[in-house]
Design a protein around this motif. Structure first.
Motif, short mmCIF file in Angstrom:
data_model
loop_
_atom_site.label_atom_id
_atom_site.label_comp_id
_atom_site.label_asym_id
_atom_site.label_seq_id
_atom_site.Cartn_x
_atom_site.Cartn_y
_atom_site.Cartn_z
N TYR B 146 0.90 -1.27 0.10
CA TYR B 146 0.01 -0.12 -0.08
C TYR B 146 0.84 1.18 -0.08
O TYR B 146 0.58 1.98 -0.84
CB TYR B 146 -0.95 0.09 1.25
N LEU B 149 2.60 1.65 -3.27
CA LEU B 149 1.87 2.30 -4.28
C LEU B 149 1.61 3.74 -4.15
O LEU B 149 1.68 4.33 -5.21
CB LEU B 149 0.71 1.54 -4.37
N ASP B 161 -7.01 7.10 -5.84
CA ASP B 161 -8.04 6.08 -6.30
C ASP B 161 -7.44 4.86 -6.20
O ASP B 161 -8.12 3.88 -5.88
CB ASP B 161 -8.26 6.60 -7.80
N LEU B 162 -6.38 4.86 -6.86
CA LEU B 162 -5.50 3.35 -6.93
C LEU B 162 -5.44 2.94 -5.71
O LEU B 162 -5.76 1.56 -5.47
CB LEU B 162 -4.25 3.29 -7.61
N ILE B 165 -8.85 1.34 -3.82
CA ILE B 165 -9.34 0.30 -4.48
C ILE B 165 -8.35 -1.07 -4.13
O ILE B 165 -8.85 -2.08 -3.69
CB ILE B 165 -9.32 0.26 -5.98
N LEU B 166 -6.86 -0.71 -4.15
CA LEU B 166 -6.17 -1.53 -3.49
C LEU B 166 -6.49 -1.96 -1.92
O LEU B 166 -6.34 -3.02 -1.51
CB LEU B 166 -4.61 -1.21 -3.68
N VAL B 169 -9.51 -4.03 -1.79
CA VAL B 169 -9.18 -5.58 -2.39
C VAL B 169 -8.47 -6.13 -1.27
O VAL B 169 -8.60 -7.41 -1.10
CB VAL B 169 -8.55 -5.73 -3.86
N GLY B 170 -7.30 -5.38 -1.04
CA GLY B 170 -6.38 -6.02 0.11
C GLY B 170 -7.12 -6.35 1.17
O GLY B 170 -6.77 -7.44 1.81
N PHE C 144 -5.24 -7.84 -11.86
CA PHE C 144 -5.60 -6.73 -11.23
C PHE C 144 -4.12 -5.78 -10.63
O PHE C 144 -4.24 -4.54 -10.74
CB PHE C 144 -6.08 -6.88 -10.09
N LEU C 148 -3.02 -1.97 -11.89
CA LEU C 148 -2.82 -1.12 -11.00
C LEU C 148 -1.37 -0.49 -11.53
O LEU C 148 -1.13 0.84 -11.02
CB LEU C 148 -2.37 -1.62 -9.49
N LEU C 158 7.18 -3.30 -8.24
CA LEU C 158 6.24 -2.95 -7.51
C LEU C 158 4.83 -3.81 -7.70
O LEU C 158 4.05 -4.19 -6.76
CB LEU C 158 5.70 -1.56 -7.75
N LEU C 162 2.93 -5.91 -4.85
CA LEU C 162 1.59 -5.79 -4.72
C LEU C 162 0.78 -7.13 -4.74
O LEU C 162 -0.18 -7.24 -4.02
CB LEU C 162 0.75 -4.85 -5.76
N LEU C 166 -1.39 -10.89 -2.11
CA LEU C 166 -2.69 -11.35 -2.62
C LEU C 166 -2.73 -12.77 -2.90
O LEU C 166 -3.89 -13.36 -2.95
CB LEU C 166 -3.37 -10.56 -3.74
N LEU C 205 -12.91 -9.41 -9.24
CA LEU C 205 -11.81 -8.69 -9.30
C LEU C 205 -11.74 -7.99 -10.81
O LEU C 205 -11.23 -6.82 -10.72
CB LEU C 205 -10.68 -9.69 -9.32
N VAL C 212 -9.58 0.41 -12.04
CA VAL C 212 -8.21 0.82 -11.76
C VAL C 212 -7.75 0.98 -13.00
O VAL C 212 -7.04 2.29 -13.16
CB VAL C 212 -7.21 -0.14 -11.15
N VAL C 215 -8.92 4.62 -14.08
CA VAL C 215 -8.14 5.81 -13.59
C VAL C 215 -7.02 6.04 -14.02
O VAL C 215 -6.36 6.93 -14.19
CB VAL C 215 -8.11 5.23 -12.10
N ARG C 218 -6.82 7.88 -17.53
CA ARG C 218 -7.22 9.42 -17.74
C ARG C 218 -6.08 10.28 -17.50
O ARG C 218 -4.94 9.91 -17.24
CB ARG C 218 -8.22 9.56 -16.77
#
Lengths: 205, 248, 218
Positions: B146, B149, B161-162, B165-166, B169-170, C144, C148, C158, C162, C166, C205, C212, C215, C218
């Motif tokens: 987290y 990111l 935003d990212l 959402i992480l 989900v996390g 996912f 990200l 990264l 991440l 998960l 998911l 994601v 986002v 954009r």
């Protein structure tokens, strides 16, 4: 379907670039956006295409009836010209690509891997993509980059045909396409001067 | 113009209002945190008897249990703040989530470290792949992801935003991991130190100072998050000012 | 929709590297394990299910950044975002293509590599079943993570940071099912949990991945 933009303000990278932009594009019309580098032409087109939110104002259009051409053409170099084109045709629920190949004189190159095309030929392939989408409003960002004089003619006649069929086009370009019927909008007067509409950063100032 | 009366909690989501309010609030919270921590820890360390089985080592409970609690609660707070950002897009909540993450991570690391120090004399080992320990280790990984990111993305809103959402989900996967780890290995760790069931609880003589230290840790967490949120808001304000500068 | 899947499979076949790289990595990891822990077959057969699961997971991780990064670089993602195909479908299909080109070959290769680790014959069926049930979740979760980090210049490391946390539940239940199956224990519970995680990941998911991606575009 017409595109109606009212009092639009947009930002690039969090910094407002344009504000108070209003214009209409009716069926059968083309609008050419002009302005110096960095004024926000690309950002404006991305906002109209729905890829990016506007800071304020309204963009009235039907997202299901527009097609977008960016600087990058999304061409896969290991696929052939025909494969690239028919992929996009299928995505847009169509199958016939011969007319598009014809219009940009790509028929002879159809089986060549796209990686072997010249920059101009790639660009022609990218523009031919518009013809297979069957969409009514074309949004084009610098469509004539790396095209030679002859290819620009192909492009202009493709647009002319599109317009005569009730289509419309919104494009940013620096060169003269020889399209007498196109309106021109100079963006320079709309350069943003205040932190328009950004509620968040506003709250900090 | 008359100032509008404060009618909704969301008023405090305005950065300016937040800074004004916390200006007054922060010293009190910090002071209370200090008082509770000092009282709880001194009471716990010097004025409680040794445990008949564990001896003096039991006293690490006054750091271990509160930090472990806060490690989880910090993530919960981040989850709530992320939801607020996603639903209502209040920037302060996104920045508060960002501010809480490193604090939560440190709490997790303190819980792990004190656990290891406690475990050595009790279980004869610094580390065991016990479900609770393992869950905390996994939680550490979530915190790292987290925070990384947040650090990697330049645009503040995109990052908010990212990471939100992480975080959502996390959280789901963190809960799943907890159950997976429970299933995978039944462990050495004792049951909950605090619960509503009287019989399971630690004895009263340990319980009261423990409550005071927990209150201290909660207040400390709030104080740190407020402080860090203020820093984030000011950093954001600096960037906004710089952006305006560039325009003119 | 099928067009996107076919294109991705075709790209994986033709571009070279993408298809076989994961498999080769899987092979190398499994070959290196005996060098690291010693050649005693009793030890190797004990750890075989875990090593195979971990190897498959890492091989899967290796190819995650290709799922979306290539389409991002050449502008295809922008164009797909304004196409009639919803982004949810795009990410689901990308995950499916990733599983078909990476996950499925790993499942098929696992029994061959299990021979190298002296895995007892009772272990093969639960191993294949658990991998078959678990690797789709790895692809979906990985997509996912790829969504990200798609806009980032050096997103590879990264992405691993991440995605690996998960992967924890999938790895635990998958490897546990394979291990229990090998020693003749009941495997229904871990298999059901594994299947549940996979189904949940496939169902939910893609919405997170698409959000994601929007986002990031954009």
């Amino acid at each position: 379907m017409s595109l109606i933009v009212r009092d639009m303000a947009i930002a690039r990278g969090g910094v407002p670039v344009l504000q108070g932009v209003s214009f209409d594009v009716q069926p059968g019309q083309a609008l050419v956006l002009r302005g110096p580098n960095g004024i926000g032409k690309t950002t404006l087109l991305r906002c109209v295409a729905g890829l990016q939110p506007v800071l304020s104002g309204q963009v009235n259009t039907d997202a299901d009836r527009l097609a977008y051409v960016a600087h990058a053409d999304g061409i896969k170099s290991v696929l052939s010209v025909a494969e690239n084109l028919s992929f996009w045709a299928q995505i847009f629920g169509r199958s016939d690509i011969s007319a598009a190949l014809e219009a940009y004189q790509l028929t002879a190159l159809a089986d060549r891997p796209a990686g072997l095309l010249s920059a101009g030929q790639k660009r022609r392939l990218g523009l031919a993509r518009l013809l297979v989408t069957g969409r009514q409003l074309w949004i084009m960002d610098e469509p004539t980059v790396s095209l030679d004089g002859e290819a620009v003619h192909m492009f202009a006649s493709a647009i002319r045909m599109h317009l005569s069929g009730g289509g419309s086009a919104l494009l940013a370009t620096h060169i003269d396409l020889g399209l007498a019927e196109a309106h021109v909008l100079d963006l320079a007067p709309y350069r943003a001067t205040t932190m328009a509409g950004d509620a968040f950063d506003e709250a900090f100032l | 113009m008359k100032e509008p009366r404060v009618t909704s909690l969301w008023t405090y989501a305005n950065p300016k209002k937040f800074i004004e309010t916390t200006d007054k609030l922060l010293p009190w919270v910090a002071m209370l945190a200090l008082i509770c921590l000092v009282t709880g820890l001194i009471w716990g360390f010097f004025f409680t008897p040794d445990d008949y089985r564990q001896g003096a080592t039991v006293k690490i409970i006054y750091i271990h249990v509160p930090s472990a609690l806060m490690a989880i609660n910090a993530w919960l707070m981040m989850l709530v703040a992320s939801l607020v950002w996603i639903v209502r897009r209040h920037h302060v909540s996104a920045l508060a989530a960002r501010a809480a993450a490193p604090v939560g991570l440190v709490m997790t690391l303190i819980a792990l470290a004190t656990g290891a120090i406690w475990g050595q004399p009790m279980w004869g080992t610094w580390w065991a792949w016990d479900p609770r320990l393992t869950s905390f280790l996994v939680l550490t990984l979530f915190y790292f992801g987290y925070i990384a990111l947040w650090a990697a993305i330049e645009n503040d809103d995109t990052a908010a935003d990212l990471t939100s959402i992480l975080c959502l989900v996390g959280s789901v996967f963190a809960v799943l991991s907890r159950y997976a780890v429970n299933f995978w290995n039944q462990g050495l760790h004792q049951g909950a130190s605090l619960s509503l069931d009287e019989k399971e609880n630690v004895a009263d003589v340990f319980y009261h100072p423990l409550l005071v230290s927990i209150a201290g840790f909660v207040l400390l967490f709030i104080a740190l998050v407020l402080l860090r949120t203020r820093t984030e808001i000011r950093a954001r304000r600096t960037r906004a000012l710089l952006a305006r500068e560039r325009m003119n | 929709m099928i067009a996107l899947l076919i294109r991705d499979l075709r790209l994986a076949m033709r571009a070279g590297g993408g298809f076989g790289l994961g498999l080769a990595f899987f092979l190398i990891v499994v070959v290196l394990v005996p060098f690291a822990v010693g050649p005693q077959s009793s030890l190797l057969s004990t750890i075989a299910p875990g090593v195979l699961w971990l190897g498959a997971l890492l091989a899967c991780l290796l190819s995650l950044d290709r799922i979306l990064a290539l389409d991002w670089e050449d502008g295809s993602l922008d164009l797909l975002a304004v196409s009639p195909l919803p982004l949810e479908a795009v990410v689901s299909l990308k995950a499916l293509a990733h599983w078909l080109t990476t996950g499925l070959p790993l499942v098929l290769a696992a029994p061959v590599l299990a021979v190298l680790l002296n895995m007892p014959s009772e272990g093969y069926e639960p191993l294949i079943m658990s991998l078959l049930l678990g690797t789709p979740a790895l692809s979906v979760i990985g997509t996912f993570g790829a969504a990200l980090t798609v806009g980032l210049k050096r997103g590879g490391l990264l992405l691993s940071l991440l995605v690996l946390p998960l992967y924890v539940p999938t790895l635990i239940f998958g490897a546990e099912a394979a291990r229990r199956g090998m020693v003749g224990l009941e495997i229904t519970v871990p298999m059901l949990m594994l299947g549940g995680i996979t189904c949940g990941a496939i169902a939910l998911l893609p919405f997170a991945s698409a959000a994601v991606l929007r986002v990031n575009l954009r």
